[in-house]
Motif scaffolding. Structure first.
Motif, PDB file in Angstrom:
ATOM      1  N   ALA A  17       0.744  -1.128   0.092  1.00  0.00           N
ATOM      2  CA  ALA A  17      -0.060  -0.062   0.269  1.00  0.00           C
ATOM      3  C   ALA A  17       0.933   1.126   0.149  1.00  0.00           C
ATOM      4  CB  ALA A  17      -0.765  -0.089   1.143  1.00  0.00           C
ATOM      5  N   LEU A  18       2.059   1.244   0.347  1.00  0.00           N
ATOM      6  CA  LEU A  18       2.804   2.512   0.605  1.00  0.00           C
ATOM      7  C   LEU A  18       3.222   2.864  -0.811  1.00  0.00           C
ATOM      8  CD1 LEU A  18       5.500   1.862   3.448  1.00  0.00           C
ATOM      9  CD2 LEU A  18       3.394   3.274   3.506  1.00  0.00           C
ATOM     10  N   GLY A  19       3.373   1.765  -1.567  1.00  0.00           N
ATOM     11  CA  GLY A  19       3.733   2.017  -2.878  1.00  0.00           C
ATOM     12  C   GLY A  19       2.960   2.261  -4.181  1.00  0.00           C
ATOM     13  N   GLU A  20       1.653   1.853  -3.601  1.00  0.00           N
ATOM     14  CA  GLU A  20       0.496   1.579  -4.818  1.00  0.00           C
ATOM     15  C   GLU A  20       0.111   2.929  -5.425  1.00  0.00           C
ATOM     16  OE1 GLU A  20      -0.618  -0.766  -6.042  1.00  0.00           O
ATOM     17  OE2 GLU A  20      -2.219   0.041  -7.266  1.00  0.00           O
ATOM     18  N   PHE A  21       0.391   2.887  -6.742  1.00  0.00           N
ATOM     19  CA  PHE A  21       0.206   4.029  -7.487  1.00  0.00           C
ATOM     20  C   PHE A  21      -1.213   3.931  -8.511  1.00  0.00           C
ATOM     21  CE2 PHE A  21       1.184   7.811  -9.913  1.00  0.00           C
ATOM     22  CZ  PHE A  21       1.210   7.542 -11.239  1.00  0.00           C
ATOM     23  N   GLY A  22      -1.309   3.016  -9.211  1.00  0.00           N
ATOM     24  CA  GLY A  22      -2.028   2.797 -10.392  1.00  0.00           C
ATOM     25  C   GLY A  22      -3.544   3.119 -10.245  1.00  0.00           C
ATOM     26  N   LEU A  78      10.549   6.929   1.454  1.00  0.00           N
ATOM     27  CA  LEU A  78       9.190   5.937   1.262  1.00  0.00           C
ATOM     28  C   LEU A  78      10.004   4.441   1.180  1.00  0.00           C
ATOM     29  CD1 LEU A  78       6.313   6.070   0.918  1.00  0.00           C
ATOM     30  CD2 LEU A  78       6.680   5.808  -1.427  1.00  0.00           C
ATOM     31  N   LEU A  79      11.042   4.407   0.526  1.00  0.00           N
ATOM     32  CA  LEU A  79      11.634   3.145   0.332  1.00  0.00           C
ATOM     33  C   LEU A  79      12.301   2.569   1.655  1.00  0.00           C
ATOM     34  CD1 LEU A  79      12.834   0.787  -1.438  1.00  0.00           C
ATOM     35  CD2 LEU A  79      14.663   2.340  -1.990  1.00  0.00           C
ATOM     36  N   VAL A 128      17.252  -9.474  -2.104  1.00  0.00           N
ATOM     37  CA  VAL A 128      16.013 -10.333  -3.183  1.00  0.00           C
ATOM     38  C   VAL A 128      14.579  -9.610  -2.774  1.00  0.00           C
ATOM     39  CG1 VAL A 128      14.948 -12.459  -3.452  1.00  0.00           C
ATOM     40  CG2 VAL A 128      17.432 -12.421  -3.412  1.00  0.00           C
ATOM     41  N   ASP A 129      14.555  -9.517  -1.629  1.00  0.00           N
ATOM     42  CA  ASP A 129      13.074  -8.795  -1.218  1.00  0.00           C
ATOM     43  C   ASP A 129      12.814  -7.379  -1.541  1.00  0.00           C
ATOM     44  OD1 ASP A 129      12.563 -11.063   1.709  1.00  0.00           O
ATOM     45  OD2 ASP A 129      11.825 -11.406  -0.224  1.00  0.00           O
ATOM     46  N   LEU A 130      14.174  -6.840  -1.940  1.00  0.00           N
ATOM     47  CA  LEU A 130      13.823  -5.243  -2.099  1.00  0.00           C
ATOM     48  C   LEU A 130      12.678  -5.015  -3.022  1.00  0.00           C
ATOM     49  CD1 LEU A 130      15.594  -2.841  -1.103  1.00  0.00           C
ATOM     50  CD2 LEU A 130      16.235  -2.473  -3.494  1.00  0.00           C
ATOM     51  N   PRO A 131      12.672  -5.658  -4.226  1.00  0.00           N
ATOM     52  CA  PRO A 131      11.533  -5.002  -5.138  1.00  0.00           C
ATOM     53  C   PRO A 131      10.186  -4.881  -4.372  1.00  0.00           C
ATOM     54  CG  PRO A 131      13.146  -6.524  -6.423  1.00  0.00           C
ATOM     55  CD  PRO A 131      13.537  -6.451  -4.907  1.00  0.00           C
ATOM     56  N   PHE A 132       9.848  -5.618  -3.423  1.00  0.00           N
ATOM     57  CA  PHE A 132       8.655  -5.627  -2.764  1.00  0.00           C
ATOM     58  C   PHE A 132       8.349  -4.302  -1.997  1.00  0.00           C
ATOM     59  CE2 PHE A 132       7.015  -9.386  -4.402  1.00  0.00           C
ATOM     60  CZ  PHE A 132       7.239 -10.617  -3.672  1.00  0.00           C
ATOM     61  N   VAL A 189       9.619  -1.737  -2.934  1.00  0.00           N
ATOM     62  CA  VAL A 189       9.781  -0.485  -3.999  1.00  0.00           C
ATOM     63  C   VAL A 189       8.461  -0.176  -4.643  1.00  0.00           C
ATOM     64  CG1 VAL A 189      11.109   0.666  -5.778  1.00  0.00           C
ATOM     65  CG2 VAL A 189      12.195  -0.669  -4.095  1.00  0.00           C
ATOM     66  N   SER A 190       7.894   1.464  -4.506  1.00  0.00           N
ATOM     67  CA  SER A 190       6.511   1.528  -5.139  1.00  0.00           C
ATOM     68  C   SER A 190       7.414   1.359  -6.708  1.00  0.00           C
ATOM     69  CB  SER A 190       6.417   2.830  -5.039  1.00  0.00           C
ATOM     70  OG  SER A 190       5.306   3.530  -5.910  1.00  0.00           O
ATOM     71  N   PRO A 191       6.425   1.021  -7.677  1.00  0.00           N
ATOM     72  CA  PRO A 191       6.532   0.956  -9.089  1.00  0.00           C
ATOM     73  C   PRO A 191       7.044   2.215  -9.542  1.00  0.00           C
ATOM     74  CG  PRO A 191       4.556   0.122  -8.620  1.00  0.00           C
ATOM     75  CD  PRO A 191       5.176   0.435  -7.268  1.00  0.00           C
ATOM     76  N   ILE A 192       6.490   3.491  -9.062  1.00  0.00           N
ATOM     77  CA  ILE A 192       7.111   4.717  -9.491  1.00  0.00           C
ATOM     78  C   ILE A 192       8.491   4.754  -9.217  1.00  0.00           C
ATOM     79  CG2 ILE A 192       6.813   7.250  -9.122  1.00  0.00           C
ATOM     80  CD1 ILE A 192       4.763   6.077 -10.715  1.00  0.00           C
ATOM     81  N   ILE A 193       8.885   4.514  -8.063  1.00  0.00           N
ATOM     82  CA  ILE A 193      10.313   4.606  -7.503  1.00  0.00           C
ATOM     83  C   ILE A 193      11.143   3.459  -8.332  1.00  0.00           C
ATOM     84  CG2 ILE A 193      11.979   4.253  -5.588  1.00  0.00           C
ATOM     85  CD1 ILE A 193       9.653   5.049  -3.506  1.00  0.00           C
ATOM     86  N   ALA A 194      10.937   2.372  -8.767  1.00  0.00           N
ATOM     87  CA  ALA A 194      11.449   1.621  -9.447  1.00  0.00           C
ATOM     88  C   ALA A 194      11.641   2.152 -11.045  1.00  0.00           C
ATOM     89  CB  ALA A 194      10.848   0.312  -9.774  1.00  0.00           C
TER      90      ALA A 194
END
Lengths: 273, 266, 348
Positions: free
Chosen positions: A205-210, A249-250, B89-93, B95-100
Motif C-alpha cells: 500500500a505504501l507504494g501503490e500508484f495505479g 518511502l523506500l 532479493v526482497d527489495l523490489p517488494f 519499492v513502489s513501481p514509481i520509484i522503480a
C-alpha cells in the motif's frame, strides 16, 4: 547421520547469482541514493521537509495503516469463513480472492470511480451527507483495500487449514464459548500469519500508484499520496526531489520487510547452514 | 453467529471485489461481443499486447533461471553476508513501481555516466524496450526466489547426497533430483511472475515514453484509452488482460491444491 | 520425509538447457534489438518520423494531419512515411524528450515546455523563428458546464462559489493545466483597474478550493467531466469542438468575459533528427503544420486559425509580461501555486 557439508564451492553459480543481484538491485538502489544525496545532505533534508512531501508521506502512511488494520480483521474473518464453513458461493469467492492480483491497477481505479464515485447512486447519496469516498481520503483507503485484499487471506488460510483442531475442541469441552476459544486458542496460532499478511499488504500500500491515482483526487496537501507526489515531481523535472522522497518511502517499506524477516528468523524457520 | 460472519464476509467481498469485477465485465462487453472483439483487435491494442507478452516472456525466463540459481545459493551455499543477499532479493517488494521507474531513469538516463556511455554506443534503455524489460524484471525479481527457497529448504540435502554417492554429477543431481522436488513452488513462482509482469504500470509510466507500437504496453494502452472519447477499448483491453492473469491464477490454485495435497500426504 | 522417486530427467534437462539459452539470448537481444529500433526494416523505401505530441492533439494528428502529410509526401517524393507516435501530457513529454526520447518533432501545449527543451539542448534556441512565433495551434481557455448551465456559470468568479465542483488537470504533469491557471490569474489581474495581484491570487485560491480532482492531463480531465464528474471543467475550446464533432453531442461551454489565448508550439528536436538523419522530412512536416492544408485540418479539429484577430476580452501571455515571467510568478519555488496550499486558512 551427520550432515555432509553442503557445497561451499559452486563458484560460478554464486558469481552469476550475485552479479545478477548486483546489476538488478544494488545498482539501481545506489543510483537512487546518488540521485537523492548528490546535492548534499542539506538539500536532501530540505526536499523531504517540504510541506507537500511531508504531507504526502504522512497521508500515505496513515491510509496504508488504516487499510492494514481493516484488512487484518476482514482478511482473517474471510479466511476463517472460507476454511471452517460451507456456504453457497464459497467456491466462487475462493476463486476470486486473487482477482486484485490479476486486474491491472489502472483499471481498478476507473472501476471504483464508476461504482462509488459522484456519478454513482451510492456515491451521490454519500456525497449529499459529506461522506464522499471517491476523490477524498476514504477513496484512497478503498483502492488500497482492493489491492491488499488477498494478502491476509492467503497468508492465514494455509495456517487455518493445517491447524490441529484438538486444542480448540479441548477448549470447547472445557466450556469456553466460540469467541473465547478463538481469542485464546486459535488467534495465537494465527498471529504470525496475520502479521505477515498485514505487513505485506501495508508495504504494498505504501507504494501503490495505479489505482490510487485515479481515485484520490490528487489535491496537494489534501489527497496527494507519496507515489503521486513523486510522480508529479518526476514529471515536472524535479528528479532530485523525487529521489529524496523516494528514499524515505523506500526506507519505510524496507524496514517493514526487514522486520518481517527478523520475525520469521526468530521463529526458527532458518534451517540452512 | 456463524451466518452473521458469513454474511459480513460475503458482503465485504461483494462490495470490494465482486462489484468492480462485474462493472468491468459489463463495461467491456457493453455494445456487444462484436464491439469487444473490435476493440481488442485494434492495431494499437494488438501491438500493445504483443509488447506486453514479449516483455513478460523475457522477464519471466530471466527471473526463473536466476531465481532458481539465487535460491540454490541462498539455501545450499555458505558464505558471509547471506542475510544481506536475502534482503536484497526482497527489495523490489518494498519499492513502489514509481520509484522503480525513477531508479532506472536515474541509472540509465542521459544524466548518468552509465547512460551517457550507453548512448555513445547507441544503446537506449529508457524509452526503449530494454527499459521496459529491466523495469518488469526488477519488480518481479523476488517471486521465484521466495517460492523456491522454502521448498528447497524443506526438501533437505539427503537425496542429493544419495545421488552424489551414486556418482551423479552436480548438474545431473540438480536436474534429476532437486528440480523435480521444487517444481510446484517453482511453478507457483513463475505464475506469480507472469501475472505481475502483465499488469505492471507505475514503473512503465516513468520509464517507457508511451510510444505507440514501440514502448506502449497493454497497461499503458489502457491508460491512454481511458482518456479517449471512446473508452470502451480501455475496458475491453483491461478485461482481456485481467482474464489472462486470472486464468493463470486459477492454474495457480490448482498448483496450490496439489502442493497441499502432497504435503498432507507426507 | 518420503523419498521421491527419481524422475526421468531428460526432458527436464532439455527444458532447463533451453531456458538458460533463452535467458542469455533474451538479454543480448534486448540490449541490441531494442536500441536498434530506429532503423527502417523495410529497406530504403520508407521514411520514418517520430512524433511526440501532447494528449489533446491525438485525434487531430492520427486522423487528420498524419494521413494528409503522408499523402503529401507520397505525391512529392513517391516514398512512404511511417510514423511513430507518443501522446502524453505535455510536461511528461517534455521530460521524456529531455531524458532521451528521440522524437523528431515535438508538439507541446505551452511555450515554457518548449523553452525547457531549448535549455536542455534538444531544440534550437531560435525555435520561435517561424511566421507565428513557433506556434501551430490556437485555442481559448473555456469552461465546460452541464446541459442548460444549471449553476448559471458565467465567469471565473462563479467557479469559486461554494457548491460548485470544478475539474482541471494537475499543472505538475499537464501543460494545459498551466494554461488554465494562467487564464484565471490573468483574468483576475486584468479584471481590476490596476493590476491587482492580490485579487488575482484570491481568485485562483477560490477556484482551486472547489477543485474535486486533478487528472494527469487535459484530455483525462475532460474525460472525467464527460463521465459525469464535477459541475464545471476548465478546458479548451478545441477539445469541446472536437468532442461535439466526434460524438455528435456537445458539452455546453461558457467563454468567460476575459480569457486566455492558448498557443501550442511545435519544433524540431535537433538531437533526434541528427540521430535519425531525417531532418528534411521533419522540416517538411513542420512546414506542413504551418501551411494552409495543415491549418485547415487543425481547424476541422477545433483549433482557431493562426493570425486571425482576437475576440473581445481575449488576452495573451504577452499581456501578462510573457510566459517565462508568469511561469515564475505562479509556479516558481516561491510561486503562488505552492503558497496557495501552504497558506490555506479555510478547508474545502
Amino acid at each position: 547421520m551427520e550432515r555432509v557439508p553442503i557445497r561451499s564451492a559452486g563458484g560460478l553459480l554464486r558469481v552469476a547469482s550475485l552479479s545478477y543481484l548486483g546489476v538488478m538491485i544494488v545498482l539501481p538502489l545506489s543510483a537512487l541514493a546518488w540521485g537523492a544525496f548528490a546535492d548534499g545532505l542539506g538539500p536532501f533534508v530540505r526536499r523531504i521537509s517540504d510541506p507537500f512531501a511531508r504531507h504526502a508521506l504522512f497521508l500515505t502512511a496513515v491510509t496504508a495503516l488504516i487499510m492494514a488494520v481493516i484488512n487484518a480483521v476482514t482478511g482473517t474473518l474471510t479466511a476463517w469463513v472460507l476454511v471452517r464453513y460451507e456456504f453457497p458461493g464459497k467456491g466462487l469467492m475462493n476463486a476470486l480472492i486473487d482477482l486484485p492480483f490479476a486486474v491491472p491497477t489502472v483499471v481498478t481505479g476507473v472501476m471504483l470511480v464508476a461504482l462509488y464515485g459522484p456519478t454513482s447512486v451510492l456515491g451521490a447519496i454519500l456525497g449529499e451527507y459529506g461522506l464522499g469516498v471517491i476523490y477524498e481520503k476514504p477513496g484512497i483507503v478503498l483502492a488500497l483495500l482492493f489491492v491488499g485484499y488477498p494478502f491476509v487471506i492467503r497468508s492465514v488460510q494455509p495456517v487455518l487449514l493445517e491447524m490441529d483442531r484438538m486444542e480448540e475442541e479441548a477448549a470447547a469441552t472445557l466450556g469456553a464459548d466460540g469467541w473465547t476459544t478463538f481469542r485464546r486458542v486459535t488467534l495465537p496460532t494465527l498471529r504470525p500469519a496475520i502479521v505477515t499478511g498485514t505487513a505485506l499488504a501495508f508495504s504494498r500500500a505504501l507504494g501503490e500508484f495505479g489505482s490510487v491515482v485515479m481515485v484520490a483526487g490528487n489535491r496537494p496537501l489534501e489527497t496527494k499520496t507519496a507515489p503521486m507526489y513523486i510522480f508529479g515531481e518526476i514529471e515536472s523535472g524535479n528528479q532530485r526531489g523525487a529521489a529524496a522522497v523516494s528514499t524515505i518511502l523506500l526506507a519505510a517499506s524496507l524496514l517493514i520487510l526487514i522486520g518481517l524477516n527478523i520475525l520469521q528468523r526468530r521463529k526458527g524457520e532458518n534451517r540452512d547452514g | 453467529m456463524k451466518w452473521a460472519l458469513i454474511g459480513f464476509v460475503q458482503l465485504w467481498f461483494a462490495i470490494l471485489i465482486l462489484a468492480p469485477a462485474i462493472a468491468l465485465l459489463r463495461a467491456a462487453v457493453e455494445g456487444g461481443l462484436g464491439s469487444f472483439v473490435r476493440a481488442v483487435s485494434a492495431p494499437e491494442a494488438v501491438a500493445a499486447f504483443r509488447l506486453t507478452f514479449g516483455v513478460t516472456a523475457i522477464a519471466t525466463v530471466v527471473n526463473t533461471v536466476f531465481g532458481v540459481a539465487i535460491a540454490v545459493v541462498l539455501v545450499r551455499h555458505r558464505f558471509p553476508g547471506k542475510a544481506i543477499v536475502d534482503g536484497l532479493v526482497d527489495l523490489p517488494f518494498a519499492v513502489s513501481p514509481i520509484i522503480a521507474g525513477l531508479m532506472l531513469v536515474v541509472l540509465y538516463g542521459p544524466g548518468s555516466p552509465i547512460g551517457r556511455r550507453l548512448a555513445e554506443w547507441g544503446v537506449g534503455v529508457v524509452y526503449e524496450l530494454p527499459g521496459l524489460v529491466l523495469a518488469t524484471t526488477f519488480v518481479t525479481l523476488p517471486f521465484v526466489v521466495r517460492e523456491v527457497v522454502p521448498v528447497l529448504r524443506e526438501f533437505g540435502v539427503d537425496q542429493e547426497e544419495v545421488a552424489r554417492t551414486l556418482g551423479a554429477g552436480r548438474w545431473t543431481t540438480f536436474v534429476r533430483v532437486t528440480l523435480p522436488s521444487i517444481r510446484w513452488g517453482l511453478a507457483y513462482g513463475v505464475m506469480l511472475t507472469i501475472s505481475r509482469s502483465l499488469g505492471e504500470f507505475g514503473a512503465l509510466m516513468v520509464v517507457s515514453g508511451n510510444i505507440i507500437g514501440r514502448t506502449q504496453t497493454a497497461t499503458l494502452y489502457i491508460h491512454d484509452e481511458i482518456e479517449s472519447f471512446e473508452p470502451r477499448g480501455a475496458y475491453a483491453a483491461g478485461l482481456a488482460l485481467a482474464a489472462v492473469s486470472f486464468i493463470l491464477m486459477i492454474g495457480m490454485e490448482r498448483v496450490r491444491a496439489r502442493v497441499e495435497a502432497a504435503e498432507h500426504g507426507d | 520425509m518420503a523419498v521421491t522417486t527419481f524422475p526421468t530427467g531428460r526432458s527436464e534437462t532439455k527444458r532447463w538447457g533451453i531456458a538458460s539459452i533463452l535467458a542469455a539470448s533474451a538479454i543480448v537481444l534486448t540490449a541490441v534489438g531494442g536500441s536498434g529500433c530506429g532503423a527502417p526494416t523495410r529497406g530504403a523505401e520508407v521514411d520514418r518520423l517520430t512524433i511526440g505530441a501532447y494528449s489533446v492533439l491525438r485525434e487531430a494528428l492520427r486522423e487528420g494531419i498524419l494521413p494528409a502529410f503522408a499523402r503529401h509526401r507520397a505525391a512529392a517524393t513517391g516514398r512512404e512515411v511511417v510514423f511513430e507516435e507518443s501522446y502524453n501530457a505535455s510536461g511528461a513529454l517534455t521530460r521524456s524528450i529531455v531524458s532521451g526520447f528521440d522524437a523528431d518533432v515535438a508538439l507541446l501545449s505551452i511555450e515554457t515546455d518548449m523553452d525547457q527543451l531549448a535549455r536542455a539542448g534538444r531544440v534550437a534556441s531560435d525555435w520561435r523563428a517561424t511566421p507565428h512565433g513557433g506556434m501551430i495551434t490556437r485555442s481559448l481557455v473555456v469552461i465546460g458546464v452541464r446541459p442548460g448551465n444549471p449553476l448559471a456559470i458565467a465567469d471565473w468568479s462563479d467557479l469559486a462559489e461554494p457548491g460548485v465542483d470544478v475539474l482541471y488537470p494537475d499543472p505538475k504533469t499537464s501543460g494545459g493545466a498551466r494554461w488554465n491557471l494562467f487564464a484565471i490569474w490573468g483574468a483576475g489581474l486584468l479584471g481590476s483597474d490596476r493590476a491587482d495581484e492580490a485579487a488575482a491570487e484570491s481568485l485562483m485560491r477560490g477556484v482551486q478550493r472547489r477543485v474535486v480532482n486533478m487528472d494527469a492531463s487535459g484530455r483525462q480531465s475532460l474525460a472525467s467531466f464527460a463521465r459525469g464528474i464535477g459541475d464545471a471543467a476548465v478546458t479548451y475550446e478545441n477539445e469541446l469542438r472536437l468532442r461535439e464533432r466526434r460524438l455528435g453531442s456537445a458539452i455546453e461551454s461558457v467563454v468567460p468575459r476575459r480569457t486566455l489565448l492558448i498557443e501550442g508550439p511545435a519544433a524540431i528536436v535537433e538531437t533526434s533528427v541528427a540521430k535519425h538523419g531525417n531532418r528534411e522530412l521533419a522540416d517538411d512536416f513542420l512546414r506542413f503544420l504551418h501551411g494552409e492544408e495543415g491549418q485547415a485540418i487543425l481547424s476541422e479539429f477545433g483549433f482557431r486559425p493562426l493570425g486571425a484577430p482576437l475576440p473581445e476580452g481575449v488576452f495573451t501571455l504577452r499581456d501578462l509580461d510573457g510566459a517565462a515571467a508568469i511561469q515564475r510568478r505562479v509556479f516558481g519555488d516561491d510561486g503562488i501555486w505552492n503558497r496557495m496550499f501552504t497558506d490555506r486558512t479555510e478547508a474545502r
